[in-house]
Design a protein around this motif. Structure first.
Motif, PDB file in Angstrom:
ATOM      1  N   PHE A 161       0.808  -1.231   0.000  1.00  0.00           N
ATOM      2  CA  PHE A 161       0.000   0.000   0.000  1.00  0.00           C
ATOM      3  C   PHE A 161       0.832   1.267   0.000  1.00  0.00           C
ATOM      4  O   PHE A 161       0.373   2.318  -0.441  1.00  0.00           O
ATOM      5  CB  PHE A 161      -0.989   0.015   1.186  1.00  0.00           C
ATOM      6  N   ARG A 162       2.061   1.203   0.487  1.00  0.00           N
ATOM      7  CA  ARG A 162       2.906   2.394   0.476  1.00  0.00           C
ATOM      8  C   ARG A 162       3.371   2.744  -0.937  1.00  0.00           C
ATOM      9  O   ARG A 162       3.581   3.911  -1.239  1.00  0.00           O
ATOM     10  CB  ARG A 162       4.118   2.201   1.390  1.00  0.00           C
ATOM     11  N   GLU A 163       3.544   1.736  -1.767  1.00  0.00           N
ATOM     12  CA  GLU A 163       4.077   1.976  -3.108  1.00  0.00           C
ATOM     13  C   GLU A 163       2.997   2.037  -4.179  1.00  0.00           C
ATOM     14  O   GLU A 163       3.132   2.789  -5.156  1.00  0.00           O
ATOM     15  CB  GLU A 163       5.068   0.862  -3.494  1.00  0.00           C
ATOM     16  N   LEU A 164       1.930   1.247  -4.038  1.00  0.00           N
ATOM     17  CA  LEU A 164       0.915   1.123  -5.082  1.00  0.00           C
ATOM     18  C   LEU A 164      -0.418   1.680  -4.597  1.00  0.00           C
ATOM     19  O   LEU A 164      -0.974   1.193  -3.605  1.00  0.00           O
ATOM     20  CB  LEU A 164       0.748  -0.346  -5.486  1.00  0.00           C
ATOM     21  N   ILE A 210     -10.913   0.484  -5.139  1.00  0.00           N
ATOM     22  CA  ILE A 210     -10.029   1.593  -4.751  1.00  0.00           C
ATOM     23  C   ILE A 210     -10.250   1.972  -3.290  1.00  0.00           C
ATOM     24  O   ILE A 210      -9.322   2.440  -2.613  1.00  0.00           O
ATOM     25  CB  ILE A 210     -10.259   2.820  -5.667  1.00  0.00           C
ATOM     26  N   LYS A 211     -11.464   1.730  -2.782  1.00  0.00           N
ATOM     27  CA  LYS A 211     -11.766   2.084  -1.393  1.00  0.00           C
ATOM     28  C   LYS A 211     -10.921   1.264  -0.426  1.00  0.00           C
ATOM     29  O   LYS A 211     -10.507   1.768   0.626  1.00  0.00           O
ATOM     30  CB  LYS A 211     -13.252   1.858  -1.123  1.00  0.00           C
ATOM     31  N   HIS A 212     -10.640   0.017  -0.755  1.00  0.00           N
ATOM     32  CA  HIS A 212      -9.811  -0.822   0.104  1.00  0.00           C
ATOM     33  C   HIS A 212      -8.397  -0.237   0.224  1.00  0.00           C
ATOM     34  O   HIS A 212      -7.803  -0.253   1.305  1.00  0.00           O
ATOM     35  CB  HIS A 212      -9.748  -2.244  -0.443  1.00  0.00           C
ATOM     36  N   ILE A 213      -7.869   0.259  -0.881  1.00  0.00           N
ATOM     37  CA  ILE A 213      -6.541   0.880  -0.862  1.00  0.00           C
ATOM     38  C   ILE A 213      -6.575   2.135  -0.004  1.00  0.00           C
ATOM     39  O   ILE A 213      -5.704   2.360   0.848  1.00  0.00           O
ATOM     40  CB  ILE A 213      -6.078   1.210  -2.288  1.00  0.00           C
ATOM     41  N   HIS A 214      -7.590   2.955  -0.224  1.00  0.00           N
ATOM     42  CA  HIS A 214      -7.687   4.207   0.529  1.00  0.00           C
ATOM     43  C   HIS A 214      -7.868   3.951   2.019  1.00  0.00           C
ATOM     44  O   HIS A 214      -7.274   4.652   2.851  1.00  0.00           O
ATOM     45  CB  HIS A 214      -8.852   5.034  -0.006  1.00  0.00           C
ATOM     46  N   GLU A 215      -8.664   2.950   2.378  1.00  0.00           N
ATOM     47  CA  GLU A 215      -8.878   2.652   3.794  1.00  0.00           C
ATOM     48  C   GLU A 215      -7.592   2.196   4.469  1.00  0.00           C
ATOM     49  O   GLU A 215      -7.337   2.529   5.625  1.00  0.00           O
ATOM     50  CB  GLU A 215      -9.960   1.587   3.941  1.00  0.00           C
ATOM     51  N   ARG A 216      -6.764   1.436   3.732  1.00  0.00           N
ATOM     52  CA  ARG A 216      -5.499   0.984   4.331  1.00  0.00           C
ATOM     53  C   ARG A 216      -4.549   2.156   4.514  1.00  0.00           C
ATOM     54  O   ARG A 216      -3.829   2.243   5.529  1.00  0.00           O
ATOM     55  CB  ARG A 216      -4.843  -0.089   3.447  1.00  0.00           C
ATOM     56  N   LEU A 217      -4.511   3.080   3.570  1.00  0.00           N
ATOM     57  CA  LEU A 217      -3.693   4.281   3.708  1.00  0.00           C
ATOM     58  C   LEU A 217      -4.171   5.135   4.885  1.00  0.00           C
ATOM     59  O   LEU A 217      -3.360   5.645   5.670  1.00  0.00           O
ATOM     60  CB  LEU A 217      -3.733   5.095   2.411  1.00  0.00           C
ATOM     61  N   TYR A 259      -1.395  17.330  -1.053  1.00  0.00           N
ATOM     62  CA  TYR A 259      -2.307  16.375  -1.689  1.00  0.00           C
ATOM     63  C   TYR A 259      -2.721  15.300  -0.686  1.00  0.00           C
ATOM     64  O   TYR A 259      -3.891  14.908  -0.622  1.00  0.00           O
ATOM     65  CB  TYR A 259      -1.662  15.720  -2.902  1.00  0.00           C
ATOM     66  N   PHE A 260      -1.764  14.838   0.131  1.00  0.00           N
ATOM     67  CA  PHE A 260      -2.095  13.853   1.165  1.00  0.00           C
ATOM     68  C   PHE A 260      -3.115  14.434   2.145  1.00  0.00           C
ATOM     69  O   PHE A 260      -4.054  13.741   2.557  1.00  0.00           O
ATOM     70  CB  PHE A 260      -0.838  13.421   1.921  1.00  0.00           C
ATOM     71  N   ALA A 261      -2.949  15.698   2.549  1.00  0.00           N
ATOM     72  CA  ALA A 261      -3.886  16.324   3.485  1.00  0.00           C
ATOM     73  C   ALA A 261      -5.290  16.380   2.888  1.00  0.00           C
ATOM     74  O   ALA A 261      -6.280  16.115   3.580  1.00  0.00           O
ATOM     75  CB  ALA A 261      -3.401  17.720   3.851  1.00  0.00           C
ATOM     76  N   ARG A 262      -5.375  16.697   1.594  1.00  0.00           N
ATOM     77  CA  ARG A 262      -6.690  16.735   0.925  1.00  0.00           C
ATOM     78  C   ARG A 262      -7.282  15.332   0.850  1.00  0.00           C
ATOM     79  O   ARG A 262      -8.494  15.150   1.055  1.00  0.00           O
ATOM     80  CB  ARG A 262      -6.560  17.337  -0.468  1.00  0.00           C
ATOM     81  N   PHE A 263      -6.441  14.343   0.548  1.00  0.00           N
ATOM     82  CA  PHE A 263      -6.886  12.949   0.504  1.00  0.00           C
ATOM     83  C   PHE A 263      -7.437  12.521   1.868  1.00  0.00           C
ATOM     84  O   PHE A 263      -8.524  11.941   1.963  1.00  0.00           O
ATOM     85  CB  PHE A 263      -5.725  12.043   0.090  1.00  0.00           C
ATOM     86  N   PHE A 264      -6.718  12.818   2.930  1.00  0.00           N
ATOM     87  CA  PHE A 264      -7.133  12.412   4.273  1.00  0.00           C
ATOM     88  C   PHE A 264      -8.450  13.087   4.652  1.00  0.00           C
ATOM     89  O   PHE A 264      -9.349  12.438   5.199  1.00  0.00           O
ATOM     90  CB  PHE A 264      -6.034  12.766   5.283  1.00  0.00           C
ATOM     91  N   LYS A 265      -8.591  14.357   4.336  1.00  0.00           N
ATOM     92  CA  LYS A 265      -9.831  15.052   4.679  1.00  0.00           C
ATOM     93  C   LYS A 265     -11.004  14.505   3.870  1.00  0.00           C
ATOM     94  O   LYS A 265     -12.120  14.355   4.395  1.00  0.00           O
ATOM     95  CB  LYS A 265      -9.686  16.552   4.446  1.00  0.00           C
TER      96      LYS A 265
END
Length: 296
Positions: free
Chosen positions: A202-205, A235-242, A271-277
């Motif tokens: 999940f860190r790389e992909l 894609i939600k599974h990837i986002h939830e793990r991040l 971009y990470f902050a926007r993703f997290f929010k």
């Protein structure tokens, strides 16, 4: 609860070989009222190994990720190397502790263990409630494991693997009853395989297509099966793990937003902050402040 006070990442505790037996990949130890925890586990940390604990009696509370667990008698606790843990205070414990490494699981004789639900832990669980019959079975197998562990010989490794396979298979049956409730179909198995690949990468992909390529599938087919089996887009599974990893680091460490973003494979902290929010409804700073206010 203690927090890390520096900007260092959550530390990883290495496996400690048993000096008495020479075992460097598997240990079993019994506590009869001792304070088995060292001071460094009173701070957030990960373990570079699997920890399984059958608690006959203990009081207190510890945390796994951002979930508190009150200690209960006759309960089996388990953790994987990715989870963040912290114990609130040292308390006397009566129980049995098992530890083993990924290298131990990689041995051919342990092939049956690697795929068990308790080891794969797709639900990120940590606690199994045992009925009286379960307690009797677990105690019997643990006693055999401990006796074999203390009696080195030419067949010791095979016997340890056999007893451990029986124990973890039994506990995996309880796991599926308490967390999943059903045997996996081929489609369900694909979902589990996809989740396992996310855990590895999940860190790389961050894209479904990248995982589909690893699994030698089309992105469309993978997305269709994952959505049908889980009710969530792939894609939600990837986002939830991040998000889970971000929550861990925001909760337990003082790493900067930029450091956390870089660790999770985001080249841009904003971009990470926007993703997290977008995923949580809160900025990373708001999440860190609100959770620490709640649990301090």
């Amino acid at each position: 609860m203690n927090m890390l006070q520096s900007q260092q990442p959550v530390p990883v505790h290495a496996f400690k070989p048993d000096k008495a037996t020479g075992s460097n990949a598997f240990t079993i130890a019994r506590s009869e009222g001792g304070l088995v925890y060292e001071s460094d586990v009173l701070l957030p940390h990960r373990k570079a190994y699997y920890l399984l604990v059958f608690v006959r009696h203990n009081r207190g509370r510890h945390w796994v990720d951002t979930m508190p667990y009150e200690h209960h008698d006759n309960t089996f606790y388990f953790s994987t190397p990715t989870q963040v843990m912290v114990k609130e205070e040292p308390t006397p414990s009566w129980g049995t502790f098992l530890t083993f490494t990924n290298e131990f699981l990689a041995l051919q004789q342990n092939a049956a263990i690697r795929g068990l639900p308790l080891i794969q832990n797709p639900h990120n669980g940590h606690e199994l409630q045992l009925a009286a019959a379960d307690v009797a079975f677990v105690e019997e197998v643990l006693a055999k494991l401990e006796a074999e562990y203390q009696a080195p010989g030419p067949w010791q490794h095979q016997m340890l693997s056999a007893y451990l396979t029986v124990l973890l298979t039994y506990l995996s049956r309880l796991y599926t009853e308490q967390f999943t409730g059903a045997e996996p179909s081929a489609e369900k198995q694909l979902l589990k395989t996809y989740q396992a690949k996310i855990e590895e990468c999940f860190r790389e992909l961050h894209e479904v297509g990248a995982y589909a390529e690893l699994l030698h599938l089309s992105a469309g087919h993978l997305s269709e099966v994952v959505k049908a089996q889980s009710g969530k887009p792939a894609i939600k599974h990837i986002h939830e793990r991040l998000v889970l990893e971000a929550r861990r680091q925001l909760f337990y460490s003082y790493q900067s937003l930029k450091e956390i973003a870089f660790d999770l494979g985001f080249s841009d902290a904003s971009y990470f902050a926007r993703f997290f929010k977008r995923e949580t409804g809160m900025t990373p700073a708001e999440y860190r402040a609100s959770t620490r206010e709640m649990y301090q």
